[in-house]
Enzyme design. Structure first.
Site, PDB file in Angstrom:
ATOM      1  N   CYS A  31       0.833  -1.217   0.000  1.00 21.04           N
ATOM      2  CA  CYS A  31       0.000   0.000   0.000  1.00 21.04           C
ATOM      3  C   CYS A  31       0.862   1.259   0.000  1.00 21.04           C
ATOM      4  CB  CYS A  31      -0.907  -0.060   1.227  1.00 21.04           C
ATOM      5  SG  CYS A  31      -1.708   1.479   1.671  1.00 21.04           S
ATOM      6  N   CYS A  34       0.191   3.688   2.869  1.00 17.61           N
ATOM      7  CA  CYS A  34       0.689   3.072   4.115  1.00 17.61           C
ATOM      8  C   CYS A  34       2.192   3.316   4.244  1.00 17.61           C
ATOM      9  CB  CYS A  34       0.422   1.570   4.127  1.00 17.61           C
ATOM     10  SG  CYS A  34      -1.323   1.126   4.033  1.00 17.61           S
TER      11      CYS A  34
END
Length: 102
Positions: A31, A34
């Site tokens: 991600c 993230c």
């Protein structure tokens, strides 16, 4: 304090039974947002002695992600006294995460 990696085996002890407020970061290695938030989460864990900072890899801990209704990542949950005190989804400024957990 170092960021604590959570699993279903240590979650209740580290988060729900914590005497400090806990910031939980639900993330995945693939991600992008993230990865952007990773250094911010690390900063908070190093600077804020009154807050426990934990991470959950949703690919490894699907049950925990489902338990907390995580549909998008990153998702940040603040837990105080065994209760969810707040939730924030997406890449946000450090001040927003601190506000969530303080």
């Amino acid at each position: 304090m170092a960021v604590i990696k959570l699993t279903k085996d240590n979650f209740d002890q580290e988060v729900m039974q914590s005497d400090k407020p806990v910031l939980v970061d639900f993330y995945a290695d693939w991600c992008g947002p993230c990865k952007m938030m990773g250094p911010v989460v690390e900063e908070i864990s190093n600077e804020e002695t009154g807050v426990k900072v934990c991470k959950i890899n949703i690919d490894e801990e699907i049950e925990l992600a489902q338990r907390f209704g995580v549909m998008s990542i990153p998702t940040f949950i603040a837990v105080k006294g065994g209760e969810i005190a707040g939730k924030q989804i997406g890449a946000v400024p450090k001040s927003t995460l601190l506000g969530l957990v303080k």
